[in-house]
Design a protein around this motif. Structure first.
Motif, mmCIF file in Angstrom:
data_model
loop_
_atom_site.group_PDB
_atom_site.id
_atom_site.type_symbol
_atom_site.label_atom_id
_atom_site.label_comp_id
_atom_site.label_asym_id
_atom_site.label_seq_id
_atom_site.Cartn_x
_atom_site.Cartn_y
_atom_site.Cartn_z
ATOM 1 N N GLU A 16 2.812 127.602 63.136
ATOM 2 C CA GLU A 16 3.919 127.076 63.935
ATOM 3 C C GLU A 16 5.001 128.153 64.092
ATOM 4 O OE1 GLU A 16 2.483 123.336 64.817
ATOM 5 O OE2 GLU A 16 4.479 124.038 65.328
ATOM 6 N N ALA A 17 5.634 128.143 65.236
ATOM 7 C CA ALA A 17 6.735 129.073 65.441
ATOM 8 C C ALA A 17 7.889 128.740 64.509
ATOM 9 C CB ALA A 17 7.195 129.020 66.892
ATOM 10 N N THR A 18 8.635 129.754 64.144
ATOM 11 C CA THR A 18 9.815 129.589 63.299
ATOM 12 C C THR A 18 11.053 129.707 64.169
ATOM 13 O OG1 THR A 18 8.646 130.590 61.432
ATOM 14 C CG2 THR A 18 11.049 130.456 61.295
ATOM 15 N N TYR A 19 11.849 128.641 64.201
ATOM 16 C CA TYR A 19 12.993 128.578 65.103
ATOM 17 C C TYR A 19 14.280 128.975 64.380
ATOM 18 C CZ TYR A 19 10.020 126.371 68.534
ATOM 19 O OH TYR A 19 9.018 126.121 69.440
ATOM 20 N N GLU A 20 15.155 129.623 65.125
ATOM 21 C CA GLU A 20 16.471 129.982 64.596
ATOM 22 C C GLU A 20 17.405 128.778 64.701
ATOM 23 O OE1 GLU A 20 17.142 133.142 63.199
ATOM 24 O OE2 GLU A 20 14.943 133.101 63.376
ATOM 25 N N SER A 21 18.473 128.879 63.955
ATOM 26 C CA SER A 21 19.470 127.810 63.967
ATOM 27 C C SER A 21 19.974 127.580 65.383
ATOM 28 C CB SER A 21 20.637 128.203 63.049
ATOM 29 O OG SER A 21 21.651 127.242 63.103
ATOM 30 N N GLY A 22 20.007 126.325 65.778
ATOM 31 C CA GLY A 22 20.484 125.966 67.108
ATOM 32 C C GLY A 22 19.379 125.798 68.133
ATOM 33 N N PHE A 23 18.162 126.103 67.762
ATOM 34 C CA PHE A 23 17.011 125.968 68.663
ATOM 35 C C PHE A 23 15.992 125.048 68.010
ATOM 36 C CE2 PHE A 23 18.305 129.088 71.714
ATOM 37 C CZ PHE A 23 19.044 130.007 70.993
ATOM 38 N N VAL A 24 15.428 124.130 68.793
ATOM 39 C CA VAL A 24 14.481 123.161 68.261
ATOM 40 C C VAL A 24 13.202 123.153 69.072
ATOM 41 C CG1 VAL A 24 16.250 121.706 67.221
ATOM 42 C CG2 VAL A 24 15.528 121.282 69.585
ATOM 43 N N ILE A 25 12.141 122.748 68.405
ATOM 44 C CA ILE A 25 10.816 122.796 69.018
ATOM 45 C C ILE A 25 10.709 121.857 70.207
ATOM 46 C CG2 ILE A 25 9.891 121.096 67.409
ATOM 47 C CD1 ILE A 25 7.236 122.649 67.490
ATOM 48 N N ASP A 26 11.379 120.724 70.170
ATOM 49 C CA ASP A 26 11.284 119.774 71.270
ATOM 50 C C ASP A 26 11.848 120.356 72.562
ATOM 51 O OD1 ASP A 26 11.936 116.768 69.285
ATOM 52 O OD2 ASP A 26 10.134 117.988 69.582
ATOM 53 N N LYS A 27 12.835 121.211 72.444
ATOM 54 C CA LYS A 27 13.470 121.806 73.602
ATOM 55 C C LYS A 27 12.755 123.087 74.040
ATOM 56 C CE LYS A 27 16.808 122.646 76.592
ATOM 57 N NZ LYS A 27 16.977 121.815 77.818
ATOM 58 N N PHE A 28 12.269 123.845 73.075
ATOM 59 C CA PHE A 28 11.642 125.136 73.352
ATOM 60 C C PHE A 28 10.270 125.238 72.662
ATOM 61 C CE2 PHE A 28 15.243 127.012 75.419
ATOM 62 C CZ PHE A 28 16.367 126.529 74.774
ATOM 63 N N PRO A 29 9.311 124.414 73.060
ATOM 64 C CA PRO A 29 7.992 124.526 72.441
ATOM 65 C C PRO A 29 7.342 125.863 72.759
ATOM 66 C CG PRO A 29 7.962 122.965 74.278
ATOM 67 C CD PRO A 29 9.394 123.318 74.049
ATOM 68 N N ILE A 30 6.681 126.429 71.768
ATOM 69 C CA ILE A 30 6.062 127.737 71.875
ATOM 70 C C ILE A 30 4.595 127.621 71.504
ATOM 71 C CG2 ILE A 30 5.925 130.012 70.764
ATOM 72 C CD1 ILE A 30 8.992 129.911 70.481
ATOM 73 N N SER A 31 3.758 128.301 72.261
ATOM 74 C CA SER A 31 2.350 128.400 71.884
ATOM 75 C C SER A 31 2.012 129.856 71.621
ATOM 76 C CB SER A 31 1.448 127.836 72.991
ATOM 77 O OG SER A 31 1.331 128.764 74.051
ATOM 78 N N ARG A 32 1.056 130.038 70.708
ATOM 79 C CA ARG A 32 0.587 131.395 70.393
ATOM 80 C C ARG A 32 -0.905 131.286 70.109
ATOM 81 N NH1 ARG A 32 1.991 136.399 67.748
ATOM 82 N NH2 ARG A 32 0.471 137.702 68.819
ATOM 83 N N PRO A 33 -1.703 131.139 71.156
ATOM 84 C CA PRO A 33 -3.124 130.861 70.959
ATOM 85 C C PRO A 33 -3.942 132.043 70.447
ATOM 86 C CG PRO A 33 -2.641 131.146 73.287
ATOM 87 C CD PRO A 33 -1.323 131.148 72.576
ATOM 88 N N ASN A 34 -3.480 133.257 70.684
ATOM 89 C CA ASN A 34 -4.199 134.437 70.207
ATOM 90 C C ASN A 34 -3.215 135.579 69.986
ATOM 91 O OD1 ASN A 34 -3.827 135.844 72.762
ATOM 92 N ND2 ASN A 34 -5.340 134.415 73.591
ATOM 93 N N LEU A 35 -3.747 136.742 69.651
ATOM 94 C CA LEU A 35 -2.883 137.858 69.258
ATOM 95 C C LEU A 35 -2.307 138.631 70.440
ATOM 96 C CD1 LEU A 35 -4.923 139.221 66.222
ATOM 97 C CD2 LEU A 35 -2.740 138.030 66.154
ATOM 98 N N THR A 36 -2.620 138.218 71.669
ATOM 99 C CA THR A 36 -2.100 138.944 72.829
ATOM 100 C C THR A 36 -1.300 138.063 73.790
ATOM 101 O OG1 THR A 36 -4.104 138.558 74.143
ATOM 102 C CG2 THR A 36 -4.061 140.539 72.758
ATOM 103 N N PHE A 37 -1.089 136.819 73.465
ATOM 104 C CA PHE A 37 -0.506 135.902 74.441
ATOM 105 C C PHE A 37 0.399 134.885 73.773
ATOM 106 C CE2 PHE A 37 -0.401 134.135 78.617
ATOM 107 C CZ PHE A 37 -0.341 132.754 78.477
ATOM 108 N N SER A 38 1.473 134.526 74.486
ATOM 109 C CA SER A 38 2.361 133.472 74.018
ATOM 110 C C SER A 38 3.058 132.840 75.214
ATOM 111 C CB SER A 38 3.406 134.026 73.051
ATOM 112 O OG SER A 38 4.285 133.014 72.600
ATOM 113 N N THR A 39 3.420 131.583 75.063
ATOM 114 C CA THR A 39 4.227 130.913 76.071
ATOM 115 C C THR A 39 5.438 130.268 75.430
ATOM 116 O OG1 THR A 39 3.129 128.756 75.937
ATOM 117 C CG2 THR A 39 2.175 130.379 77.451
ATOM 118 N N LEU A 40 6.513 130.223 76.198
ATOM 119 C CA LEU A 40 7.728 129.499 75.837
ATOM 120 C C LEU A 40 7.987 128.501 76.943
ATOM 121 C CD1 LEU A 40 10.492 129.244 74.182
ATOM 122 C CD2 LEU A 40 11.413 130.778 75.928
ATOM 123 N N THR A 41 8.184 127.242 76.587
ATOM 124 C CA THR A 41 8.535 126.224 77.556
ATOM 125 C C THR A 41 9.993 125.832 77.358
ATOM 126 O OG1 THR A 41 6.268 125.384 77.670
ATOM 127 C CG2 THR A 41 8.026 123.907 78.415
#
Lengths: 113, 114
Positions: free
Chosen positions: B54-79
């Protein structure tokens, strides 16, 4: 927690004059320090970095920076500024424990013709 | 150093909708980072994304607002979810190429929410 302070929001220098941008960091151990430049509408470009060794580091575009542990500073310098140097400059710090890159608030450099 | 392709480069979105930003790296990297740069401001770290966890979020940012995927070692998405005008910013991804090599940044996604 690590942090970075850039005390100057704006700096204006004349073309050809020397430049020093200040950066102070807060971190217990030896930090990894970086300077980035962001030109209007452009991405971030790494100017130089420090991680150990010689405290005076040379970067691209004629920039250099000096690491002073006693002052917790990593100031960026250039002996003669060009009009194309006008941009936003960011100092950043990371550590080998967290690997997170934390940015200062930035200094906007304006160059007078 | 790694080369990052970030898409889209800009978008104008309606409030209440979501936008997914993609970052593709030309080499395998362990850590990817997502930043937000609000107008006239510095970069603020949103989260760290490691493959397989799971992504590690900084203070003030939450997964519901900024879900992140990291399916492999070359790709990521931020919603960016349920957007409001306050979400108008530049969003950047970054990879760490070894502390001694520094960090590489994508070209950014300029988001405007209307």
């Amino acid at each position: 927690a690590q942090s970075v302070t850039q005390p100057d929001i704006h700096i204006t220098v004349s073309e050809g004059a020397s430049l020093e941008l200040r950066c102070n960091y807060s971190y217990g151990a030896t930090p990894y320090l970086f300077w980035y430049v962001q030109s209007p509408g452009q991405g971030l470009q790494l100017l130089l970095k420090y991680f150990s060794g010689d405290t005076l580091v040379q970067g691209i575009k004629g920039f250099e920076a000096e690491f002073k542990r006693s002052q917790s500073s990593f100031n960026l310098r250039k002996p003669s500024v060009h009009w194309s140097d006008a941009a936003e400059y960011f100092c950043a710090v990371a550590s080998d424990s967290s690997y997170k890159l934390i940015f200062g608030s930035g200094t906007r450099l304006l160059v007078r013709p | 150093s790694a080369v990052i392709s970030q898409k889209p480069s800009r978008d104008i979105c309606q409030r209440g909708t979501s936008l997914t930003i993609q970052c593709q790296v030309d080499s395998q990297v362990t850590m990817m980072f997502w930043y937000r740069q609000q107008p006239g401001q510095s970069l603020t770290l949103i989260a760290t994304a490691n493959q397989g966890s799971e992504a590690t979020y900084e203070s003030g940012f939450v997964i519901d607002k900024f879900p992140i995927s990291r399916p492999n070692l070359t790709f990521s998405t931020l919603t960016v979810s349920n957007m409001s005008p306050e979400d108008s910013s530049i969003y950047l991804c970054s990879v760490e190429g070894g502390l001694r090599d520094g960090y590489t940044f994508g070209s950014g996604t300029r988001l405007t929410v209307v």
